[in-house]
Scaffold this active site. Structure first.
Site, PDB file in Angstrom:
ATOM      1  N   GLY A  46       0.849  -1.192   0.000  1.00  0.00           N
ATOM      2  CA  GLY A  46       0.000   0.000   0.000  1.00  0.00           C
ATOM      3  C   GLY A  46       0.878   1.232   0.000  1.00  0.00           C
ATOM      4  O   GLY A  46       1.991   1.210   0.522  1.00  0.00           O
ATOM      5  N   GLU A 136      -3.559   2.785   5.249  1.00  0.00           N
ATOM      6  CA  GLU A 136      -3.406   3.839   4.226  1.00  0.00           C
ATOM      7  C   GLU A 136      -4.307   5.032   4.516  1.00  0.00           C
ATOM      8  O   GLU A 136      -3.908   6.183   4.311  1.00  0.00           O
ATOM      9  CB  GLU A 136      -3.676   3.281   2.831  1.00  0.00           C
ATOM     10  CG  GLU A 136      -2.734   2.168   2.379  1.00  0.00           C
ATOM     11  CD  GLU A 136      -1.265   2.460   2.633  1.00  0.00           C
ATOM     12  OE1 GLU A 136      -0.833   3.616   2.446  1.00  0.00           O
ATOM     13  OE2 GLU A 136      -0.548   1.525   3.053  1.00  0.00           O
TER      14      GLU A 136
HETATM   15 NI    NI Z   1       2.606   3.091   5.831  1.00  0.00          NI
END
Ligand code: NI
Length: 174
Positions: A46, A136
């Site tokens: 991510g 995220e």
């Molecule tokens: Ni991170």
């Protein structure tokens, strides 16, 4: 496409809340491609836009290196609308190289976002995917995993971090 520099702790941009995106144009598509390439180049699962210095509410996620069902997911303006249960697991972060910490997250989440074409979508996620989305989205809200741990553990992290900087300076030989 190009590889982008990943900002590391304690870069201030990581602490700033990102801004909503209202223009899904060619420039944004270009950023998405570069972020995706950058994430793959470091085997990340991510990456948030502020981690590459762009304070916009955008992230890319692909868990396929850990989980065969994974594939690339682009989230523009994501927002978590419901959460269920709790689960603990170890997490790392590209902005905190070498640091791993057990973090408690919701076990199941339901989020809304726009896809890369600007189409609204709703995603229900569990397990690793739910964890990466929460990690995220924390980035997009200016939070790192060290903001999700106890003050004692955070102090310990900061002390260790300063010590590693000092050692890096002492060990430096031109
Ligand atoms: Ni991170």
């Amino acid at each position: 496409m190009a590889l982008l520099e990943i900002k590391k702790y304690p870069d201030n941009i990581l602490k700033e809340k990102t801004v909503l995106i209202d223009d899904i144009d060619g420039e944004l598509q270009h950023l998405i491609d570069n972020m995706t390439e950058t994430m793959y180049s470091v085997r990340g699962i991510g990456l948030a836009a502020n981690q590459v210095g762009i304070p916009k509410r955008l992230c890319v996620v692909d868990t396929s290196i850990r989980d065969e069902k994974g594939s690339l997911i682009v989230l523009i303006n994501p927002i978590i609308i419901s959460k269920e249960g709790k689960e603990e697991a170890e997490e790392g972060c590209l902005s905190l190289p070498g640091y791993l910490q057990t973090i408690k997250r919701s076990a199941k989440i339901f989020l809304k976002a726009l896809n890369r074409e600007g189409k609204p979508m709703e995603i229900e996620a569990t397990g690793l995917l739910a964890r990466v989305f929460q990690h995220e989205i924390d980035h997009l809200d200016g939070l790192l995993i060290i903001d999700r741990i106890s003050p004692i553990k955070r102090e310990f992290f900061k002390r260790r971090y300063k010590k590693s900087l000092r050692e890096a300076v002492f060990n430096f030989k031109p």
